[in-house]
Design a protein around this motif. Structure first.
Motif, PDB file in Angstrom:
ATOM      1  N   GLY A  53      31.765  39.016  36.136  1.00 54.85           N
ATOM      2  CA  GLY A  53      32.429  40.531  36.133  1.00 54.85           C
ATOM      3  C   GLY A  53      33.551  40.296  35.088  1.00 54.85           C
ATOM      4  N   GLN A  54      33.756  39.070  34.557  1.00 56.10           N
ATOM      5  CA  GLN A  54      35.100  38.974  33.721  1.00 56.10           C
ATOM      6  C   GLN A  54      34.332  38.634  32.201  1.00 56.10           C
ATOM      7  OE1 GLN A  54      37.011  35.503  35.188  1.00 56.10           O
ATOM      8  NE2 GLN A  54      38.036  36.478  36.844  1.00 56.10           N
ATOM      9  N   ALA A  55      34.816  37.932  31.388  1.00 57.36           N
ATOM     10  CA  ALA A  55      34.504  37.648  30.069  1.00 57.36           C
ATOM     11  C   ALA A  55      33.168  37.028  29.742  1.00 57.36           C
ATOM     12  CB  ALA A  55      35.380  36.783  29.530  1.00 57.36           C
ATOM     13  N   GLN A  56      32.314  37.279  28.855  1.00 59.05           N
ATOM     14  CA  GLN A  56      30.944  36.546  28.736  1.00 59.05           C
ATOM     15  C   GLN A  56      30.962  35.417  27.696  1.00 59.05           C
ATOM     16  OE1 GLN A  56      28.278  37.950  30.463  1.00 59.05           O
ATOM     17  NE2 GLN A  56      29.900  39.096  31.457  1.00 59.05           N
ATOM     18  N   VAL A  57      32.091  35.177  27.476  1.00 63.99           N
ATOM     19  CA  VAL A  57      32.411  34.063  26.594  1.00 63.99           C
ATOM     20  C   VAL A  57      32.484  32.870  27.583  1.00 63.99           C
ATOM     21  CG1 VAL A  57      33.448  35.050  24.665  1.00 63.99           C
ATOM     22  CG2 VAL A  57      34.941  34.092  26.280  1.00 63.99           C
ATOM     23  N   SER A  58      32.263  31.522  27.095  1.00 63.81           N
ATOM     24  CA  SER A  58      32.148  30.550  28.136  1.00 63.81           C
ATOM     25  C   SER A  58      33.223  29.411  27.858  1.00 63.81           C
ATOM     26  CB  SER A  58      30.790  29.983  28.283  1.00 63.81           C
ATOM     27  OG  SER A  58      30.241  29.440  26.957  1.00 63.81           O
ATOM     28  N   THR A  59      34.104  29.555  26.714  1.00 63.96           N
ATOM     29  CA  THR A  59      34.957  28.648  26.631  1.00 63.96           C
ATOM     30  C   THR A  59      36.325  29.109  26.187  1.00 63.96           C
ATOM     31  OG1 THR A  59      34.586  28.738  24.038  1.00 63.96           O
ATOM     32  CG2 THR A  59      33.378  27.154  25.125  1.00 63.96           C
ATOM     33  N   TRP A  60      37.532  28.185  26.244  1.00 66.51           N
ATOM     34  CA  TRP A  60      38.579  28.686  26.211  1.00 66.51           C
ATOM     35  C   TRP A  60      38.927  29.137  24.689  1.00 66.51           C
ATOM     36  CZ3 TRP A  60      42.108  26.428  22.758  1.00 66.51           C
ATOM     37  CH2 TRP A  60      41.690  25.435  22.256  1.00 66.51           C
ATOM     38  N   TRP A  61      38.405  28.318  23.763  1.00 64.02           N
ATOM     39  CA  TRP A  61      38.591  28.663  22.220  1.00 64.02           C
ATOM     40  C   TRP A  61      37.873  30.148  21.959  1.00 64.02           C
ATOM     41  CZ3 TRP A  61      34.263  28.742  19.731  1.00 64.02           C
ATOM     42  CH2 TRP A  61      33.164  28.029  19.967  1.00 64.02           C
ATOM     43  N   GLY A  62      36.650  30.467  22.363  1.00 65.85           N
ATOM     44  CA  GLY A  62      36.067  31.871  22.369  1.00 65.85           C
ATOM     45  C   GLY A  62      36.890  32.752  22.764  1.00 65.85           C
ATOM     46  N   MET A  63      37.651  32.593  24.075  1.00 68.21           N
ATOM     47  CA  MET A  63      38.540  33.777  24.582  1.00 68.21           C
ATOM     48  C   MET A  63      39.487  33.693  23.692  1.00 68.21           C
ATOM     49  SD  MET A  63      38.967  36.097  26.771  1.00 68.21           S
ATOM     50  CE  MET A  63      37.596  36.012  27.759  1.00 68.21           C
ATOM     51  N   ALA A  64      40.168  32.485  23.086  1.00 67.63           N
ATOM     52  CA  ALA A  64      41.340  32.821  22.400  1.00 67.63           C
ATOM     53  C   ALA A  64      41.009  33.651  20.905  1.00 67.63           C
ATOM     54  CB  ALA A  64      41.800  31.211  21.734  1.00 67.63           C
ATOM     55  N   ILE A  65      39.863  33.457  20.340  1.00 70.50           N
ATOM     56  CA  ILE A  65      39.466  34.406  19.246  1.00 70.50           C
ATOM     57  C   ILE A  65      39.399  35.766  19.663  1.00 70.50           C
ATOM     58  CG2 ILE A  65      37.331  34.984  17.894  1.00 70.50           C
ATOM     59  CD1 ILE A  65      36.603  31.751  17.956  1.00 70.50           C
ATOM     60  N   LEU A  66      38.827  36.056  20.938  1.00 65.62           N
ATOM     61  CA  LEU A  66      39.012  37.593  21.335  1.00 65.62           C
ATOM     62  C   LEU A  66      40.453  37.933  21.534  1.00 65.62           C
ATOM     63  CD1 LEU A  66      36.070  37.477  23.995  1.00 65.62           C
ATOM     64  CD2 LEU A  66      36.138  38.514  21.375  1.00 65.62           C
ATOM     65  N   THR A  67      41.156  36.953  22.058  1.00 62.39           N
ATOM     66  CA  THR A  67      42.479  37.420  22.160  1.00 62.39           C
ATOM     67  C   THR A  67      43.267  37.645  20.657  1.00 62.39           C
ATOM     68  OG1 THR A  67      42.722  36.126  24.159  1.00 62.39           O
ATOM     69  CG2 THR A  67      45.051  36.478  23.042  1.00 62.39           C
ATOM     70  N   ALA A  68      42.835  36.911  19.884  1.00 60.23           N
ATOM     71  CA  ALA A  68      43.502  37.126  18.083  1.00 60.23           C
ATOM     72  C   ALA A  68      43.127  38.502  17.654  1.00 60.23           C
ATOM     73  CB  ALA A  68      42.905  35.812  17.399  1.00 60.23           C
ATOM     74  N   PHE A  69      41.628  38.719  17.956  1.00 63.56           N
ATOM     75  CA  PHE A  69      41.456  40.046  17.552  1.00 63.56           C
ATOM     76  C   PHE A  69      42.103  41.393  18.381  1.00 63.56           C
ATOM     77  CE2 PHE A  69      37.305  38.092  16.280  1.00 63.56           C
ATOM     78  CZ  PHE A  69      37.451  38.296  14.788  1.00 63.56           C
ATOM     79  N   SER A  70      42.420  41.219  19.495  1.00 64.46           N
ATOM     80  CA  SER A  70      43.120  41.945  20.394  1.00 64.46           C
ATOM     81  C   SER A  70      44.483  42.164  19.621  1.00 64.46           C
ATOM     82  CB  SER A  70      43.087  41.681  21.843  1.00 64.46           C
ATOM     83  OG  SER A  70      41.746  41.652  22.221  1.00 64.46           O
ATOM     84  N   GLY A  71      45.252  41.100  19.422  1.00 61.34           N
ATOM     85  CA  GLY A  71      46.412  40.993  18.705  1.00 61.34           C
ATOM     86  C   GLY A  71      46.618  41.481  17.563  1.00 61.34           C
ATOM     87  N   ILE A  72      45.485  41.694  16.556  1.00 60.69           N
ATOM     88  CA  ILE A  72      45.229  42.293  15.404  1.00 60.69           C
ATOM     89  C   ILE A  72      45.074  43.778  15.541  1.00 60.69           C
ATOM     90  CG2 ILE A  72      43.823  42.722  13.264  1.00 60.69           C
ATOM     91  CD1 ILE A  72      43.269  39.504  13.741  1.00 60.69           C
ATOM     92  N   MET A  73      44.146  44.197  16.746  1.00 60.52           N
ATOM     93  CA  MET A  73      44.354  45.757  16.949  1.00 60.52           C
ATOM     94  C   MET A  73      45.656  46.226  17.427  1.00 60.52           C
ATOM     95  SD  MET A  73      41.142  46.723  16.379  1.00 60.52           S
ATOM     96  CE  MET A  73      41.083  48.135  17.540  1.00 60.52           C
ATOM     97  N   PHE A  74      46.490  45.369  18.091  1.00 62.39           N
ATOM     98  CA  PHE A  74      47.737  45.786  18.507  1.00 62.39           C
ATOM     99  C   PHE A  74      48.785  46.091  17.342  1.00 62.39           C
ATOM    100  CE2 PHE A  74      52.196  44.786  20.006  1.00 62.39           C
ATOM    101  CZ  PHE A  74      52.326  45.757  21.043  1.00 62.39           C
ATOM    102  N   ILE A  75      48.481  45.164  16.371  1.00 64.57           N
ATOM    103  CA  ILE A  75      49.569  45.229  15.365  1.00 64.57           C
ATOM    104  C   ILE A  75      48.885  46.671  14.300  1.00 64.57           C
ATOM    105  CG2 ILE A  75      50.111  44.201  12.942  1.00 64.57           C
ATOM    106  CD1 ILE A  75      50.048  41.533  14.493  1.00 64.57           C
ATOM    107  N   GLY A  76      47.704  46.858  14.539  1.00 60.07           N
ATOM    108  CA  GLY A  76      47.285  48.003  13.618  1.00 60.07           C
ATOM    109  C   GLY A  76      47.391  49.192  14.345  1.00 60.07           C
ATOM    110  N   GLY A  77      47.464  49.029  15.677  1.00 56.91           N
ATOM    111  CA  GLY A  77      47.805  50.493  16.656  1.00 56.91           C
ATOM    112  C   GLY A  77      49.352  50.745  16.349  1.00 56.91           C
ATOM    113  N   CYS A  78      50.146  49.430  16.112  1.00 59.53           N
ATOM    114  CA  CYS A  78      51.611  50.012  15.834  1.00 59.53           C
ATOM    115  C   CYS A  78      51.856  50.567  14.541  1.00 59.53           C
ATOM    116  CB  CYS A  78      52.433  48.767  16.224  1.00 59.53           C
ATOM    117  SG  CYS A  78      52.693  47.896  17.672  1.00 59.53           S
ATOM    118  N   TRP A  79      51.038  49.838  13.549  1.00 59.76           N
ATOM    119  CA  TRP A  79      51.009  50.574  12.171  1.00 59.76           C
ATOM    120  C   TRP A  79      50.556  51.912  12.124  1.00 59.76           C
ATOM    121  CZ3 TRP A  79      47.388  52.304   8.753  1.00 59.76           C
ATOM    122  CH2 TRP A  79      47.640  52.689   7.238  1.00 59.76           C
ATOM    123  N   LEU A  80      49.593  52.286  12.865  1.00 61.14           N
ATOM    124  CA  LEU A  80      48.975  53.738  13.081  1.00 61.14           C
ATOM    125  C   LEU A  80      50.085  54.438  13.827  1.00 61.14           C
ATOM    126  CD1 LEU A  80      45.297  53.243  14.353  1.00 61.14           C
ATOM    127  CD2 LEU A  80      46.106  53.995  12.200  1.00 61.14           C
TER     128      LEU A  80
END
Length: 146
Positions: A53-80
């Motif tokens: 029921g949580q993430a489908q990635v299995s490593t901490w660094w895989g989750m860190a990559i998804l977190t980085a993409f979320s951070g980029i989306m956050f910055i993009g949302g602020c720009w929008l």
């Protein structure tokens, strides 16, 4: 599925040990390892478990990559949100949805990544195996104890 008497004995021994530790007040999690053996993990050795029921990635660094993409989306949302202000118009309030969702996923992903990193480090230090994805049916283990 082939019946394995030796594996059942090992499972019964691990489950008995797990019950003793829980009775002594320890926070323990009974899980199958990535190779299928039963193991009782202390609370601090469990990070996130893929497929539960949580993430489908299995490593901490895989989750860190998804977190980085979320951070980029956050910055993009602020720009929008703020971009129309440069043209003398009002802010684009619809971008608040993007900012809110991306901010939540960024925080949630960071938390999961941090917890899994700590748990991975502790498992490596203590020599514990990596947990698997499945649940353990306690009722079946109880039958083996009787």
């Amino acid at each position: 599925m082939v019946y394995d008497r030796e594996r059942e004995r090992r499972d019964d021994a691990v489950y008995a040990e797990h019950k003793k530790a829980v009775a002594a007040g320890q926070k323990r999690h009974l899980r199958r390892t990535s190779v299928g053996e039963l193991h009782s993990y202390p609370d601090d050795e469990i990070g996130f478990t893929p497929g539960r029921g949580q993430a489908q990635v299995s490593t901490w660094w895989g989750m860190a990559i998804l977190t980085a993409f979320s951070g980029i989306m956050f910055i993009g949302g602020c720009w929008l949100l703020l971009r129309p202000l440069w043209d003398g118009q009002g802010p684009s309030w619809g971008a608040l949805w993007v900012i809110g969702l991306a901010g939540f996923f960024c925080w949630y992903g960071y938390t999961l990544s941090r917890d899994e990193y700590r748990a991975t480090r502790l498992r490596k230090k203590r020599g514990s195996p990596k947990p698997g994805t499945g649940n353990v049916d306690i009722d079946l283990l109880e039958l083996g104890q009787k």
